[in-house]
Design a protein around this motif. Structure first.
Motif, PDB file in Angstrom:
ATOM      1  N   ARG A 201      -3.611   8.035   5.325  1.00 33.60           N
ATOM      2  CA  ARG A 201      -4.069   8.153   6.931  1.00 33.60           C
ATOM      3  C   ARG A 201      -4.307   6.323   6.958  1.00 33.60           C
ATOM      4  NH1 ARG A 201      -5.298   9.252  11.432  1.00 33.60           N
ATOM      5  NH2 ARG A 201      -7.363   9.164  12.782  1.00 33.60           N
ATOM      6  N   LEU A 202      -5.199   5.344   6.297  1.00 34.07           N
ATOM      7  CA  LEU A 202      -4.659   4.878   5.999  1.00 34.07           C
ATOM      8  C   LEU A 202      -3.221   3.328   6.472  1.00 34.07           C
ATOM      9  CD1 LEU A 202      -8.510   4.329   3.113  1.00 34.07           C
ATOM     10  CD2 LEU A 202      -8.178   3.777   6.420  1.00 34.07           C
ATOM     11  N   GLN A 203      -2.654   4.783   5.698  1.00 29.00           N
ATOM     12  CA  GLN A 203      -1.115   3.600   5.419  1.00 29.00           C
ATOM     13  C   GLN A 203      -0.438   3.940   6.914  1.00 29.00           C
ATOM     14  OE1 GLN A 203       0.573   5.834   2.499  1.00 29.00           O
ATOM     15  NE2 GLN A 203       0.006   4.818   0.820  1.00 29.00           N
ATOM     16  N   ASP A 204      -1.146   5.053   6.889  1.00 29.06           N
ATOM     17  CA  ASP A 204      -0.149   5.348   8.778  1.00 29.06           C
ATOM     18  C   ASP A 204      -1.051   4.398   9.965  1.00 29.06           C
ATOM     19  OD1 ASP A 204       1.222   7.132  11.228  1.00 29.06           O
ATOM     20  OD2 ASP A 204      -0.959   7.316  11.411  1.00 29.06           O
TER      21      ASP A 204
ATOM     22  N   VAL B 147       1.221  -0.947  -0.184  1.00 32.55           N
ATOM     23  CA  VAL B 147       0.133   0.388  -0.573  1.00 32.55           C
ATOM     24  C   VAL B 147       0.957   1.229   0.161  1.00 32.55           C
ATOM     25  CG1 VAL B 147      -2.198  -1.057   1.054  1.00 32.55           C
ATOM     26  CG2 VAL B 147      -0.010   0.488   2.480  1.00 32.55           C
ATOM     27  N   ASP B 148       2.136   0.902   0.401  1.00 27.72           N
ATOM     28  CA  ASP B 148       3.135   2.166   0.027  1.00 27.72           C
ATOM     29  C   ASP B 148       3.176   3.148  -1.520  1.00 27.72           C
ATOM     30  OD1 ASP B 148       4.234   3.766   1.731  1.00 27.72           O
ATOM     31  OD2 ASP B 148       6.243   2.278   1.607  1.00 27.72           O
ATOM     32  N   ASN B 149       3.175   4.332  -1.114  1.00 27.57           N
ATOM     33  CA  ASN B 149       2.996   4.766  -2.014  1.00 27.57           C
ATOM     34  C   ASN B 149       2.399   4.931  -3.475  1.00 27.57           C
ATOM     35  OD1 ASN B 149       6.061   6.066  -1.645  1.00 27.57           O
ATOM     36  ND2 ASN B 149       6.962   3.735  -2.361  1.00 27.57           N
ATOM     37  N   ILE B 150       1.243   4.613  -2.920  1.00 26.42           N
ATOM     38  CA  ILE B 150      -0.351   4.905  -3.688  1.00 26.42           C
ATOM     39  C   ILE B 150      -0.582   5.937  -3.182  1.00 26.42           C
ATOM     40  CG2 ILE B 150      -2.453   3.514  -3.831  1.00 26.42           C
ATOM     41  CD1 ILE B 150      -1.781   1.148  -3.155  1.00 26.42           C
ATOM     42  N   THR B 151      -1.443   6.181  -4.819  1.00 24.11           N
ATOM     43  CA  THR B 151      -1.802   7.665  -5.008  1.00 24.11           C
ATOM     44  C   THR B 151      -3.573   7.706  -4.514  1.00 24.11           C
ATOM     45  OG1 THR B 151      -3.062   7.460  -7.592  1.00 24.11           O
ATOM     46  CG2 THR B 151      -0.944   8.324  -7.158  1.00 24.11           C
TER      47      THR B 151
END
Length: 172
Positions: A103-106, A39-43
């Protein structure tokens, strides 16, 4: 229960009975790190991409993972203390979210950190006679529930990969 659900249930119970929480942590955290990487670096456009009305977006999957992780952690903690928690609703169904992908990544990362600190506080030898019912896999003890988080993360990791493989998936 389907044969596949029974196979997974047996895996969760058998592996949970063999290994400590710390040993299971290695497996769980590997899956969570793969999920974080995916999910990293997803726009936001990519996160909200819907290729089929029946399929979840990456935002929806991520939101589900965030909610479920906290709920599973609470079940594991309760079972390891010798309590019988209500595990219904541990896996929320598809829910729209207006949270940004950042926010979801965090929150997914914070879930991994919380899981690690929780693991440090779990007993070495919990009473595995305490169980809580999973909607698909039936009665599971604390270590089986703990390992379930790994299976859950891998399942949703594959779901995210599937979205990314769609021909119309937006470019970065």
């Amino acid at each position: 229960m389907t044969p596949e659900q029974d196979r997974i249930r047996n895996y969760l119970i058998n592996q949970g009975s063999k290994y400590s929480f710390r040993e299971l942590w290695k497996r769980m955290i590997k899956a969570r790190l793969q999920l974080i990487e995916e999910v990293d670096n997803i726009t936001q456009t990519q996160a909200d991409f819907a290729y089929d009305s029946e399929e979840w977006t990456i935002s929806e999957v991520s939101h589900h993972v965030v909610l479920s992780t906290e709920r599973v952690a609470k079940v594991v903690e309760a079972l390891s203390k010798g309590e019988n928690p209500d595990a219904s609703g541990v896996e929320p169904s598809r829910i729209d979210t207006d949270a940004s992908i950042e926010r979801l990544q965090d929150k997914i990362l914070r879930g991994a950190i919380r899981w690690s600190s929780m693991t440090e506080n779990l007993p070495d030898n919990p009473d595995l006679s305490f169980t809580a019912k999973h909607d698909f896999f039936g009665e599971l003890d604390a270590r089986a529930w703990y390992l379930f988080q790994r299976v859950h993360d891998l399942d949703h990791l594959n779901q995210i990969k599937s979205v990314k493989e769609q021909k119309d998936y937006p470019e970065t």
